[in-house]
Design an enzyme around this catalytic site. Structure first.
Site, PDB file in Angstrom:
ATOM      1  N   GLY A   1      -5.470   0.364  15.872  1.00 40.75           N
ATOM      2  CA  GLY A   1      -5.816  -0.601  16.905  1.00 40.75           C
ATOM      3  C   GLY A   1      -7.181  -0.431  17.526  1.00 40.75           C
ATOM      4  O   GLY A   1      -7.512  -1.128  18.490  1.00 40.75           O
ATOM      5  N   ALA A   2      -8.010   0.483  16.997  1.00 36.98           N
ATOM      6  CA  ALA A   2      -9.296   0.757  17.644  1.00 36.98           C
ATOM      7  C   ALA A   2     -10.231  -0.447  17.622  1.00 36.98           C
ATOM      8  O   ALA A   2     -11.089  -0.573  18.498  1.00 36.98           O
ATOM      9  CB  ALA A   2      -9.978   1.960  16.982  1.00 36.98           C
ATOM     10  N   GLU A   3     -10.092  -1.333  16.640  1.00 33.00           N
ATOM     11  CA  GLU A   3     -10.946  -2.529  16.617  1.00 33.00           C
ATOM     12  C   GLU A   3     -10.665  -3.450  17.796  1.00 33.00           C
ATOM     13  O   GLU A   3     -11.525  -4.235  18.207  1.00 33.00           O
ATOM     14  CB  GLU A   3     -10.735  -3.314  15.316  1.00 33.00           C
ATOM     15  CG  GLU A   3     -11.404  -2.714  14.104  1.00 33.00           C
ATOM     16  CD  GLU A   3     -10.659  -1.485  13.601  1.00 33.00           C
ATOM     17  OE1 GLU A   3     -11.289  -0.648  12.937  1.00 33.00           O
ATOM     18  OE2 GLU A   3      -9.450  -1.346  13.882  1.00 33.00           O
TER      19      GLU A   3
ATOM     20  N   ASN B   1     -11.964   4.012   1.287  1.00 35.79           N
ATOM     21  CA  ASN B   1     -11.133   3.578   2.394  1.00 35.79           C
ATOM     22  C   ASN B   1      -9.828   4.364   2.394  1.00 35.79           C
ATOM     23  O   ASN B   1      -9.818   5.552   2.108  1.00 35.79           O
ATOM     24  CB  ASN B   1     -10.920   2.063   2.325  1.00 35.79           C
ATOM     25  CG  ASN B   1     -10.694   1.431   3.677  1.00 35.79           C
ATOM     26  OD1 ASN B   1      -9.611   1.486   4.227  1.00 35.79           O
ATOM     27  ND2 ASN B   1     -11.740   0.831   4.233  1.00 35.79           N
TER      28      ASN B   1
ATOM     29  N   THR C   1       0.561   1.570  10.594  1.00 36.83           N
ATOM     30  CA  THR C   1       0.584   1.235   9.169  1.00 36.83           C
ATOM     31  C   THR C   1       0.726   2.483   8.302  1.00 36.83           C
ATOM     32  O   THR C   1       1.045   2.377   7.120  1.00 36.83           O
ATOM     33  CB  THR C   1      -0.699   0.495   8.750  1.00 36.83           C
ATOM     34  OG1 THR C   1      -1.842   1.298   9.075  1.00 36.83           O
ATOM     35  CG2 THR C   1      -0.814  -0.845   9.467  1.00 36.83           C
TER      36      THR C   1
ATOM     37  N   ASP D   1     -18.222   1.881  12.214  1.00 34.98           N
ATOM     38  CA  ASP D   1     -16.827   1.937  11.769  1.00 34.98           C
ATOM     39  C   ASP D   1     -16.654   2.955  10.650  1.00 34.98           C
ATOM     40  O   ASP D   1     -15.856   2.765   9.733  1.00 34.98           O
ATOM     41  CB  ASP D   1     -16.331   0.550  11.323  1.00 34.98           C
ATOM     42  CG  ASP D   1     -14.831   0.528  11.037  1.00 34.98           C
ATOM     43  OD1 ASP D   1     -14.101   1.341  11.616  1.00 34.98           O
ATOM     44  OD2 ASP D   1     -14.389  -0.307  10.220  1.00 34.98           O
TER      45      ASP D   1
ATOM     46  N   THR E   1      -8.319   6.098  16.838  1.00 35.31           N
ATOM     47  CA  THR E   1      -6.925   6.096  16.415  1.00 35.31           C
ATOM     48  C   THR E   1      -6.724   6.951  15.160  1.00 35.31           C
ATOM     49  O   THR E   1      -7.594   7.047  14.298  1.00 35.31           O
ATOM     50  CB  THR E   1      -6.431   4.670  16.151  1.00 35.31           C
ATOM     51  OG1 THR E   1      -7.388   3.970  15.354  1.00 35.31           O
ATOM     52  CG2 THR E   1      -6.235   3.935  17.460  1.00 35.31           C
TER      53      THR E   1
ATOM     54  N   ARG F   1       2.372   2.202   4.595  1.00 38.28           N
ATOM     55  CA  ARG F   1       2.008   3.139   3.531  1.00 38.28           C
ATOM     56  C   ARG F   1       3.100   4.134   3.165  1.00 38.28           C
ATOM     57  O   ARG F   1       2.879   4.977   2.306  1.00 38.28           O
ATOM     58  CB  ARG F   1       0.709   3.875   3.901  1.00 38.28           C
ATOM     59  CG  ARG F   1      -0.448   2.920   4.062  1.00 38.28           C
ATOM     60  CD  ARG F   1      -1.811   3.570   4.171  1.00 38.28           C
ATOM     61  NE  ARG F   1      -2.751   2.521   4.498  1.00 38.28           N
ATOM     62  CZ  ARG F   1      -3.099   2.186   5.742  1.00 38.28           C
ATOM     63  NH1 ARG F   1      -2.601   2.868   6.766  1.00 38.28           N
ATOM     64  NH2 ARG F   1      -3.916   1.209   5.967  1.00 38.28           N
TER      65      ARG F   1
ATOM     66  N   GLU G   1       0.802  -1.219   0.000  1.00 37.67           N
ATOM     67  CA  GLU G   1       0.000   0.000   0.000  1.00 37.67           C
ATOM     68  C   GLU G   1       0.841   1.278   0.000  1.00 37.67           C
ATOM     69  O   GLU G   1       0.291   2.370   0.137  1.00 37.67           O
ATOM     70  CB  GLU G   1      -0.932   0.001   1.220  1.00 37.67           C
ATOM     71  CG  GLU G   1      -1.909  -1.165   1.226  1.00 37.67           C
ATOM     72  CD  GLU G   1      -2.908  -1.120   2.383  1.00 37.67           C
ATOM     73  OE1 GLU G   1      -2.793  -0.208   3.229  1.00 37.67           O
ATOM     74  OE2 GLU G   1      -3.802  -2.000   2.428  1.00 37.67           O
TER      75      GLU G   1
END
Length: 723
Positions: free
Chosen positions: A201-203, A420, A185, A332, A262, A141, A89
């Site tokens: 990391g919010a998930e 996204n 990332t 989300d 995040t 990225r 990415e």
């Protein structure tokens, strides 16, 4: 946007003058990257020295040697294979004839930008088990540059300074609590010697923030939290204001999971206003009924600063303004998507604007000095809201407000969004923003009696396995019918599409616009293409042998214009959805490589390997219905994020329906419970599940494999019957 003139460069000791837009980089400024070069990056098209091309993140280059007339002559100049078969990415950086790019697992590679000769590489040796802390593949990225250094955020939360000439480590700094599910990332940005980086990391359950570090030695200079904690009277005013919009105890450091928010990707900077803009992510958990509960069983409160665009002072981290795209978000719907700054006339007045197309499906235009909402309209089909009111607040559809247990709903867009992380591009001559749009709904089914698990797995408060059964029908088939991808040319003043191009696959790549009247983009149909920026006509394409999701760049060396893109199928959609789209698109392999093109290039790729999945041959399903249902629940919570809802498999990570351990209880336990493959990214789940629960997952996958085997056999029989 105003910029310092190139005369200032000479005054500061830089030799040479700006190369012409048609090429000629011989006399482009060389040497270290400083404030003047970053502010004036748009006047230096020979190089690509910051993530979005410029601080405004427009991803537009005035280079025009490759144009609508000549693009048919574009050919492969060189390519370089990456050593990781995971999602790619990254945006490359180019400085003074050298190209620098990151790969999966946070690796860095340097090449001669004209010939592809490898110069050096760096591997931060991220522990494999870090992969379970990442929602959407082990991607990276890109880099940032300052002075003679490059700066990298690693998947396990380190910030690393590298010597640009050698790749040697100068310093590294751990920027997160590595005992929690933080990750990095995104690409850093640099403003006046301050390296800016957030995290993900919010998930899983963390408290989001963005921080600044001294480029010289890595010292942390300030930290800006995006959601309140339990700091009480010591909290800054902006967090005290935010605390009034929350309820419950997820923010507590004793028994909470951090609240999320995040800052995992987008940033932009206006040097004239001296404002840094960044996007804030989703809540933790997603389901607001658990995150910020109200008395009636639903969620309550806007939960600032989730799903917001925030403006701060980069020197100090001082809060200036915010705009929340999705108050009280529960789907989300992050606002971490690409942010673009531009100046344009709106209603007869010249405006300094900020533009974003976040996940929620609306395209926003804000005044970037004040955060004032100027306009917002849907850029894709959606059903969670019917519009935006005059105050900039969405008019919600109550039927899709799913933050209450027992009330599932099919919501458009789903958690992958209408757009996204894939960067957009803005063409100032056309006054168009080119959006890599994505359409896909999801069944949001609140999980009953949800409790957080800070050890492993998603903490979202929804059952992401709901609707998977029975196979090939029901909600699973209904969701598949909503999936499509397209490139949309959006008029930000009229707030409407000028043109759009449908793609052969849904998960399409980032975008580059050029002065040659072109828009470059890859897609999940394993194609890299150039389109007419005015009308969307496809003018050129190249078979990349793999899905292309990363954004392209362009640069010149010795008078020749090059176009470069990192190819390699992966990311959130790729690791979860290939199997469900078997009827709609050919499954896409991962072949990770850097592709570089120029006019007259005559390079060729190696022969494309065949992709053929082994026939499903599972052991018979003998477990009880109760055991299989337990396995489905645990699979949805702990496995689906990497191995796909419904265990449908992908071409990036192992398809568990075809696992060699599927018919061996001991081998399955050794992998899932004991962590036998932790160095490959499959960490132990012993802290979250008992051996019986892990065995129930095996039973569920066996049942799913048998169902899909029967489905495939029936399809094969139907094809024979139609001949």
């Amino acid at each position: 946007m105003k910029a310092i003139g190139w005369a200032a460069l000479a005054a500061l000791g830089f030799a040479g003058t700006l190369a012409g837009c048609s090429g000629g980089a011989d006399d482009a400024p060389v040497g270290g990257i400083d404030k003047v070069r970053l502010v004036n990056a748009g006047e230096d098209p020979a190089n690509w020295i910051t993530h979005g091309g410029t601080y405004a993140e427009q991803r537009f280059s005035p280079l025009d040697q490759v144009n609508r007339t000549t693009v048919s002559e574009l050919g492969l100049a060189w390519f370089a294979d990456m050593d990781t078969a995971r999602g790619q990415e990254a945006t490359p950086l180019v400085m003074d004839g050298k190209l620098y790019v990151t790969s999966a697992w946070s690796k860095v590679f340097a090449f001669d930008a004209a010939t592809g000769e490898p110069l050096w590489s760096y591997d931060p040796e991220v522990p494999g088990e870090t992969g379970v802390k990442v929602c959407c593949d082990v991607v990276n990225r890109g880099l940032a540059a300052w002075g003679d250094r490059l700066f990298l955020g690693t998947l396990d939360g380190r910030l690393v300074a590298l010597d640009r000439d050698t790749g040697e480590v100068i310093w590294e700094k751990v920027t997160v609590d590595q005992d929690k599910a933080y990750s990095i990332t995104g690409a850093p940005r640099i403003v006046d010697g301050k390296v800016l980086i957030g995290n993900g990391g919010a998930e899983f359950g963390v408290r989001g923030y963005i921080a600044a570090y001294d480029a010289e030695d890595g010292e942390e200079l300030w930290r800006f939290y995006t959601v309140p904690g339990d700091d009480g009277d010591d909290a800054p005013e902006y967090l005290k204001t935010a605390a009034e919009t929350w309820s419950g105890d997820v923010l507590s450091s004793d028994n909470g999971i951090g609240g999320g928010g995040t800052v995992w990707d987008s940033m932009a900077y206006d040097p004239e206003l001296d404002l840094l803009y960044f996007g804030v992510g989703n809540g933790s958990p997603w389901n607001r009924a658990y995150r910020s509960p109200g008395e009636d069983g639903t969620g309550e409160g806007d939960n600032l600063y989730l799903s917001s665009i925030v403006a701060i002072r980069p020197d100090t981290g001082e809060y200036v303004w915010h705009y929340q795209t999705t108050p009280g978000e529960t789907w989300d719907y992050t606002a971490t998507q690409h942010i673009i700054l531009a100046d344009m006339e709106i209603d007869g007045r010249e405006r300094q604007v900020l533009m974003q197309a976040p996940k929620n499906g609306f395209f926003y235009v804000l005044d970037r000095a004040t955060g004032e909402f100027l306009s917002g309209e849907p850029y894709i089909a959606l059903n969670w809201a019917t519009g935006i009111d005059e105050n900039g607040r969405p008019i919600e559809n109550p039927e899709t407000r799913v933050d209450k247990t027992g009330q599932p709903a099919m919501v458009m867009p789903g958690p992958l969004g209408g757009h996204n992380w894939h960067p957009m591009a803005y063409h100032p001559g056309e006054n168009l923003v080119y959006i890599p749009a994505f359409e896909a709904a999801m069944l949001y089914a609140p999980e009953a009696d949800w409790k957080p698990d800070t050890n492993r797995g998603f903490n979202i408060g929804f059952d992401i396995g709901a609707g998977d059964l029975p196979p090939d029908m029901g909600f699973r088939r209904e969701v598949e019918g909503t999936i499509s991808g397209k490139l949309v040319a959006w008029d930000p003043v009229a707030q409407e599409a000028r043109w759009s191009v449908e793609h052969p696959g849904p998960w399409n790549g980032g975008v580059l616009a050029t002065g040659g009247g072109l828009v470059f983009q890859g897609n999940s149909g394993s194609e890299f293409a150039a389109y007419n920026s005015a009308n969307g006509e496809k003018l050129w394409s190249f078979g990349a042998q793999t899905g292309v999701v990363a954004p392209p760049i362009t640069y010149t060396v010795n008078g020749e214009q090059y176009v470069a893109v990192l190819a390699g199928w992966g990311g959130a959609f790729a690791i979860t959805a290939d199997g469900t789209l078997i009827d709609q698109m050919h499954p896409v392999r991962n072949i990770s490589r850097l592709l570089v093109f120029k006019l007259g290039g005559n390079g060729e790729l190696p022969a494309e390997p065949e992709l053929a999945a082994a026939p499903l041959d599972p052991p018979p399903s003998r477990a009880s219905a109760a055991t299989i249902e337990l396995g489905r629940e645990k699979y949805a919570r702990y496995c689906a994020v990497c191995h796909a809802p419904g265990a449908v498999g992908s071409t990036v990570l192992p398809d568990l329906r075809r696992s060699g351990a599927l018919d061996n209880r001991q081998a399955w336990q050794a992998i899932v419970h004991d962590g036998a493959l932790k160095d490959n990214g499959m960490a132990s789940f012993s802290g979250s599940m008992t051996p019986d629960e892990i065995e129930a997952i095996r039973a569920y996958v066996i049942q799913r494999a048998n169902e899909d085997k029967d489905m495939e056999n029936a399809r094969a029989a139907n094809r024979v019957a139609r001949r």
